[in-house]
Design a protein around this motif. Structure first.
Motif, PDB file in Angstrom:
ATOM      1  N   VAL A  48       0.783  -1.184   0.199  1.00  0.00           N
ATOM      2  CA  VAL A  48      -0.098  -0.010  -0.097  1.00  0.00           C
ATOM      3  C   VAL A  48       0.630   1.371  -0.073  1.00  0.00           C
ATOM      4  O   VAL A  48       1.896   1.471   0.862  1.00  0.00           O
ATOM      5  CB  VAL A  48      -0.766   0.005   1.204  1.00  0.00           C
ATOM      6  N   PRO A  49       0.689   2.157  -1.028  1.00  0.00           N
ATOM      7  CA  PRO A  49       1.696   3.260  -1.005  1.00  0.00           C
ATOM      8  C   PRO A  49       1.529   3.946   0.461  1.00  0.00           C
ATOM      9  O   PRO A  49       0.629   3.905   1.012  1.00  0.00           O
ATOM     10  CB  PRO A  49       0.828   4.379  -2.173  1.00  0.00           C
ATOM     11  N   ASP A  50       2.641   4.823   0.560  1.00  0.00           N
ATOM     12  CA  ASP A  50       2.672   5.498   1.973  1.00  0.00           C
ATOM     13  C   ASP A  50       1.610   6.555   2.218  1.00  0.00           C
ATOM     14  O   ASP A  50       0.910   6.498   3.176  1.00  0.00           O
ATOM     15  CB  ASP A  50       4.081   6.163   2.086  1.00  0.00           C
ATOM     16  N   ASP A  51       1.134   7.204   1.139  1.00  0.00           N
ATOM     17  CA  ASP A  51       0.353   8.362   1.520  1.00  0.00           C
ATOM     18  C   ASP A  51      -1.243   7.682   1.695  1.00  0.00           C
ATOM     19  O   ASP A  51      -1.908   8.077   2.588  1.00  0.00           O
ATOM     20  CB  ASP A  51       0.110   9.302   0.309  1.00  0.00           C
ATOM     21  N   LYS A  52      -1.246   6.341   0.947  1.00  0.00           N
ATOM     22  CA  LYS A  52      -2.776   5.925   0.913  1.00  0.00           C
ATOM     23  C   LYS A  52      -2.830   5.290   2.527  1.00  0.00           C
ATOM     24  O   LYS A  52      -3.857   5.372   3.078  1.00  0.00           O
ATOM     25  CB  LYS A  52      -2.863   4.764   0.069  1.00  0.00           C
ATOM     26  N   ALA A  53      -1.546   4.561   2.973  1.00  0.00           N
ATOM     27  CA  ALA A  53      -1.766   3.944   4.168  1.00  0.00           C
ATOM     28  C   ALA A  53      -1.842   5.030   5.209  1.00  0.00           C
ATOM     29  O   ALA A  53      -2.548   4.876   6.186  1.00  0.00           O
ATOM     30  CB  ALA A  53      -0.319   3.155   4.226  1.00  0.00           C
ATOM     31  N   GLN A  54      -1.194   6.221   5.111  1.00  0.00           N
ATOM     32  CA  GLN A  54      -1.276   7.114   6.160  1.00  0.00           C
ATOM     33  C   GLN A  54      -2.749   7.581   6.315  1.00  0.00           C
ATOM     34  O   GLN A  54      -3.271   7.809   7.435  1.00  0.00           O
ATOM     35  CB  GLN A  54      -0.585   8.216   5.864  1.00  0.00           C
TER      36      GLN A  54
END
Length: 285
Positions: A48-54
């Motif tokens: 999961v991309p970092d921005d989406k995970a955040q």
């Protein structure tokens, strides 16, 4: 980047601190919505991309603080349809499907295919839309006062392809009642929480609009006022159908009978609680 499996576990742990029972469901709903995948855990190792995970973790944190899941997602399902919702509009609940079912049963029994129906205190429009879906030839009007709820009501009618007449007005205003006459059915899920209920609200429910919840000291203010005001708008032999809170059925039944309605039929929701009532306006002699 984290995997879906790792992200699920972190979100679940956050939400479980508040509610262990709903943690799996809530986490899955958040991942479904933000990843755009109906079955996000079928591929647990996908990164999961970092921005989406955040973003997902942020929603899980808010959920752990008691913010309603439905508002976090911005939509919720009712009667198989999706409804846009947010702060300012009541969250559709499964209990209210009991009211829709009762109205549809009346229409089937009375062989009404083109009934004239008014949905009072319409909110998100879930009742009006569900009825229009099942009764496409019905003439349905939805009445709502709240400036915050009205945009959701309009959006949901468009989203679900429902041609419903929307009136921005107060259901306790006699001029609104005078606009809608010769109704076959009046249906409403009005505010019905008591003063005591309001003092004991769960954190989640505290985010919902008080105007859609509080029904006066005993929770029955709207039933008294609406029944008295709107009975003239219902044709002789027509029906009125209400949703109400647990334990309010005897009082609502008495209010209906005091206003000339007969053959009160009470109905239980999926949890076994008496949740709705429908009654007939006595025929004119």
């Amino acid at each position: 980047m984290v995997s879906r499996k790792e992200l699920f576990a972190r979100c679940r742990d956050l939400i479980a601190q508040r509610d262990e029972e709903t943690a799996d469901f809530d986490t899955n709903c958040i991942l479904q919505d933000l990843l755009g995948d109906r079955n996000p855990m079928f591929a647990p190792q996908l990164p999961v991309p970092d921005d989406k995970a955040q973003e997902i973790l942020s929603l899980a944190q808010r959920r752990s603080e008691g913010y309603p899941l439905q508002y976090l997602l911005g939509q919720w399902e009712f009667w198989g349809c999706n409804f846009k919702i947010g702060e300012g509009v009541l969250i559709p609940r499964p209990d209210t499907e009991t009211l829709v079912e009762q109205v549809l049963d009346i229409c089937r029994r009375e062989k009404m295919t083109t009934p004239k129906i008014a949905d009072l205190c319409s909110g998100s429009g879930c009742i009006a839309a569900a009825l229009k879906k099942e009764l496409p030839n019905a003439d349905i009007c939805a009445v709502e006062l709240s400036d915050k709820a009205l945009p959701y009501l309009r959006q949901n009618m468009e989203l679900n392809g429902c041609d419903v007449n929307i009136i921005h007005g107060d259901v306790l205003d006699s001029s609104i009642a005078e606009q809608l006459i010769e109704l076959d059915i009046l249906v409403s899920n009005p505010p019905y929480l008591t003063a005591q209920d309001m003092r004991e609200l769960q954190t989640e429910v505290q985010h919902e609009p008080a105007t859609a919840l509080f029904g006066g000291e005993d929770g029955l203010d709207f039933y008294r006022a609406m029944t008295k005001l709107w009975k003239s708008s219902i044709k002789s032999g027509g029906f009125i159908a209400y949703e109400f809170g647990m334990g309010q059925h005897d009082a609502v039944k008495a209010i209906l009978e005091e206003n000339g309605f007969t053959d009160v039929e009470l109905r239980r929701d999926g949890g076994g609680i008496i949740r709705t009532a429908a009654a007939v306006k006595a025929l004119s002699r």
